[in-house]
Design a protein around this motif. Structure first.
Motif, PDB file in Angstrom:
ATOM      1  N   ALA A  99       3.896   0.738   5.002  1.00  0.00           N
ATOM      2  CA  ALA A  99       3.739   1.205   3.623  1.00  0.00           C
ATOM      3  C   ALA A  99       4.800   0.552   2.734  1.00  0.00           C
ATOM      4  CB  ALA A  99       3.834   2.722   3.570  1.00  0.00           C
ATOM      5  N   ARG A 125       0.826  -1.200   0.000  1.00  0.00           N
ATOM      6  CA  ARG A 125       0.000   0.000   0.000  1.00  0.00           C
ATOM      7  C   ARG A 125       0.867   1.259   0.000  1.00  0.00           C
ATOM      8  NH1 ARG A 125       0.002   2.837   4.582  1.00  0.00           N
ATOM      9  NH2 ARG A 125       0.258   1.856   6.637  1.00  0.00           N
ATOM     10  N   SER A 126       0.258   2.389  -0.345  1.00  0.00           N
ATOM     11  CA  SER A 126       0.964   3.655  -0.414  1.00  0.00           C
ATOM     12  C   SER A 126       1.072   4.301   0.971  1.00  0.00           C
ATOM     13  CB  SER A 126       0.239   4.611  -1.373  1.00  0.00           C
ATOM     14  OG  SER A 126       0.160   4.058  -2.667  1.00  0.00           O
ATOM     15  N   ILE A 127       1.953   5.285   1.081  1.00  0.00           N
ATOM     16  CA  ILE A 127       2.076   6.082   2.301  1.00  0.00           C
ATOM     17  C   ILE A 127       0.837   6.951   2.421  1.00  0.00           C
ATOM     18  CG2 ILE A 127       3.501   7.790   3.501  1.00  0.00           C
ATOM     19  CD1 ILE A 127       5.804   6.843   1.626  1.00  0.00           C
TER      20      ILE A 127
END
Length: 360
Positions: free
Chosen positions: A192, A65-67
């Motif tokens: 992340a 997943r993204s930050i």
């Protein structure tokens, strides 16, 4: 997960350890600001290219997943400490310190990392971990000591006396403290995508340091020197950091720092081969003491009855004993999505990962 964490931490240590004597070859041709900038710029741009190629070749949904949200503030702090301040301090210290001594002094990063993790960020520890850190500190002292100290001269000038390396050793120690803060802040965002974290750190820190170097009057180096520095940065700072973040995710900050303490041994061996530096008694004693400290950490067995409080979070996972939720359709593992953990109490060997944040 513990095996994954230890393996990635050691691989990260090998890459970073070899990069230290390689940077020593470049430090005389570049200012500390320019060299630090190129190392991190190589890390950021190299990982960005990897991300681009991977996205074009495998356009499927990402498992990482993204930050998001407050994680950006933790990442900013990590970039300032570890991506800007620490590299400049390290490069300045390398210019005045034998490469083998500098490589072994980097063991202090593990000590500072653990102290911050234990007493500031409240990560659990036991007597075995403390004993390991004491051994590493003793090794650093044995490495730096070069005879009796004249107290009067130390009072007049804190950079002289019986300490080998003088201000260079102090600069390396300060770099270790900045990286220790970086490690603990990076732990806050370790759920992340590690490649995103390393890429952003590299691009921001690289641009800032190169910009400062140019503002101070430095010119851009020759293309072969620039490429060499960026390649060292990609492996020693970029790929190494990706592996380090994976380790943070699985085994926590202090333990990852302990595994990473093997980096100076790798760098020290490489320095002896590359520069023909003598194998001194102090170097041998320091290696033995630091090796004992690392061994104490590597052989730790943390097992007790513990409780998992209810939590909702999002991170890459497989359906193990801590992840028993269902899905509407078929899934591939590992995968990442928002999921809930109910209350659970059990006993098994564990480390302070995202699911084991209890106090002791």
């Amino acid at each position: 997960m513990a095996r994954t964490g230890s393996t990635t931490a050691i691989l990260a240590a090998v890459l970073f350890g070899v990069s230290t004597p390689m940077a020593k070859l470049l430090v005389h041709d570049l200012s500390p600001w320019m060299l630090a900038g190129l190392l991190y710029l190589g890390s950021g741009t190299g990982l960005a290219l990897v991300r681009l190629v991977r996205g074009l070749a495998v356009p499927a949904e990402r498992s990482e997943r993204s930050i998001r949200g407050a994680e950006w503030f933790w990442l900013l702090g990590a970039v300032l400490a570890g991506g800007i301040a620490a590299p400049v301090l390290l490069m300045s210290g390398l210019a005045a310190t034998p490469a083998s001594s500098a490589s072994l002094l980097l063991n202090l990063e593990g000590v500072f990392t653990a102290l911050l993790a234990w007493f500031v960020f409240r990560e659990g520890f036991d007597r075995r971990l403390v004993a390991g850190m004491i051994a590493i500190v003793a090794g650093a002292v044995a490495l730096s000591w070069d005879g009796p100290v004249d107290i009067g001269s130390l009072w007049e000038s804190p950079w002289t006396g019986g300490w080998a390396g003088g201000w260079g050793a102090a600069a390396i120690a300060a770099a270790c403290l900045m990286w220790a803060l970086d490690n603990n802040l990076t732990r806050k965002v370790s759920l992340a995508d590690p490649m995103d974290i390393a890429m952003i750190k590299g691009l921001v820190a690289g641009c800032v340091n190169v910009g400062i170097a140019l503002a101070l009057g430095d010119g851009m180096p020759a293309v072969p020197t620039m490429i060499a520095a960026m390649l060292v940065g990609l492996l020693g700072y970029g790929v190494s950091l990706v592996l380090f973040v994976f380790a943070l995710r699985h085994i926590g900050t202090a333990r990852t720092g302990a595994y990473f303490s093997t980096a100076p041994f790798v760098g020290g061996i490489a320095s002896l081969a590359m520069f023909g530096e003598p194998l001194t008694a102090g170097l041998v004693v320091a290696s033995v003491l630091m090796g004992i400290g690392v061994w104490l950490h590597l052989t730790e067995d943390h097992d007790h009855d513990h409780a998992h409080e209810e939590i909702v979070h999002d991170h890459p996972h497989v359906h193990d004993e801590h992840h028993q939720h269902g899905h509407d359709g078929p899934v591939t593992e590992p995968h990442s999505h928002r999921h809930r953990h109910g209350y659970l109490r059990h006993r098994h060997p564990h480390y302070p990962d995202a699911h084991h944040v209890h106090t002791h």
